[in-house]
Design an enzyme around this catalytic site. Sequence first.
Site, PDB file in Angstrom:
ATOM      1  N   HIS A  14       0.759  -1.133  -0.025  1.00 35.17           N
ATOM      2  CA  HIS A  14       0.255  -0.161  -0.146  1.00 35.17           C
ATOM      3  C   HIS A  14       0.922   1.310   0.091  1.00 35.17           C
ATOM      4  O   HIS A  14       1.941   1.275   0.349  1.00 35.17           O
ATOM      5  CB  HIS A  14      -0.942  -0.060   1.090  1.00 35.17           C
ATOM      6  CG  HIS A  14      -0.127   0.071   2.487  1.00 35.17           C
ATOM      7  ND1 HIS A  14       0.349   1.246   3.280  1.00 35.17           N
ATOM      8  CD2 HIS A  14       0.030  -0.906   3.350  1.00 35.17           C
ATOM      9  CE1 HIS A  14       0.953   0.990   4.175  1.00 35.17           C
ATOM     10  NE2 HIS A  14       0.723  -0.467   4.524  1.00 35.17           N
ATOM     11  N   GLU A  98      -2.220  -7.619   7.230  1.00 34.49           N
ATOM     12  CA  GLU A  98      -0.955  -7.415   8.087  1.00 34.49           C
ATOM     13  C   GLU A  98      -0.986  -7.906   9.355  1.00 34.49           C
ATOM     14  O   GLU A  98      -2.106  -7.988  10.039  1.00 34.49           O
ATOM     15  CB  GLU A  98      -0.596  -5.712   8.257  1.00 34.49           C
ATOM     16  CG  GLU A  98       0.538  -5.585   8.822  1.00 34.49           C
ATOM     17  CD  GLU A  98       1.780  -5.924   8.003  1.00 34.49           C
ATOM     18  OE1 GLU A  98       2.037  -7.137   7.917  1.00 34.49           O
ATOM     19  OE2 GLU A  98       2.772  -4.985   7.592  1.00 34.49           O
TER      20      GLU A  98
END
Length: 201
Positions: A14, A98
């Site tokens: 990201h 994550e």
Amino acid sequence: MPVSSSPRLFFLRHGETDWNVEGRLQGRRDVPLNPEGRAQAARAGRTLRKLLASAGLVPQDVAFQCSPLSRTRETLAIARRELGLPAEGGDLDDRLVEFTFGRWEGLTWPEVCASDPGLARAREADKWNFTPPGGESYAQLAERLAPWLAEQRQPSVVVSHGGVARALMRMIGGLREERAPTADIWQGRVLVFSGQRFDWR
């Protein structure tokens, strides 16, 4: 430990968030992209367009998979627009989220060292296997990713996080446990996994 075979994966971390700038441990906190992060996502999308073309692929030939957090979903949407695709699209997969830092999320590393000096030293001694309080280790993250990786059957664009990239470097590329947690992970670039190799583009 590298997997015997894997289809080509085009991995995008990201784009930048304000917490990245501040050095805060994000983990699973849903922190949005900042303006630089959106520019990085567009840049990665343009690189991805060239990489797909050089591989003889068109965007319709590949799967799109994404962590469910907003910073990854927005990165994917921006990259898809750079590919000439609708922003909406791709499969969200919780296994690509994550790893969590538990009670350390939101802190900077100096703040962790001040509040939990013993645990901070333990993590520095074995980053791959250490589990933060209430969190998840790289080793546990790799276990979570293993079934997902085994399911891959076609070239894919994968938008996820730094920890996931490092785990895949270990799982696909055979990077050593002591090296993987400190490997450089870039924003605005594309990490290509092919065979048992990986390369930043």
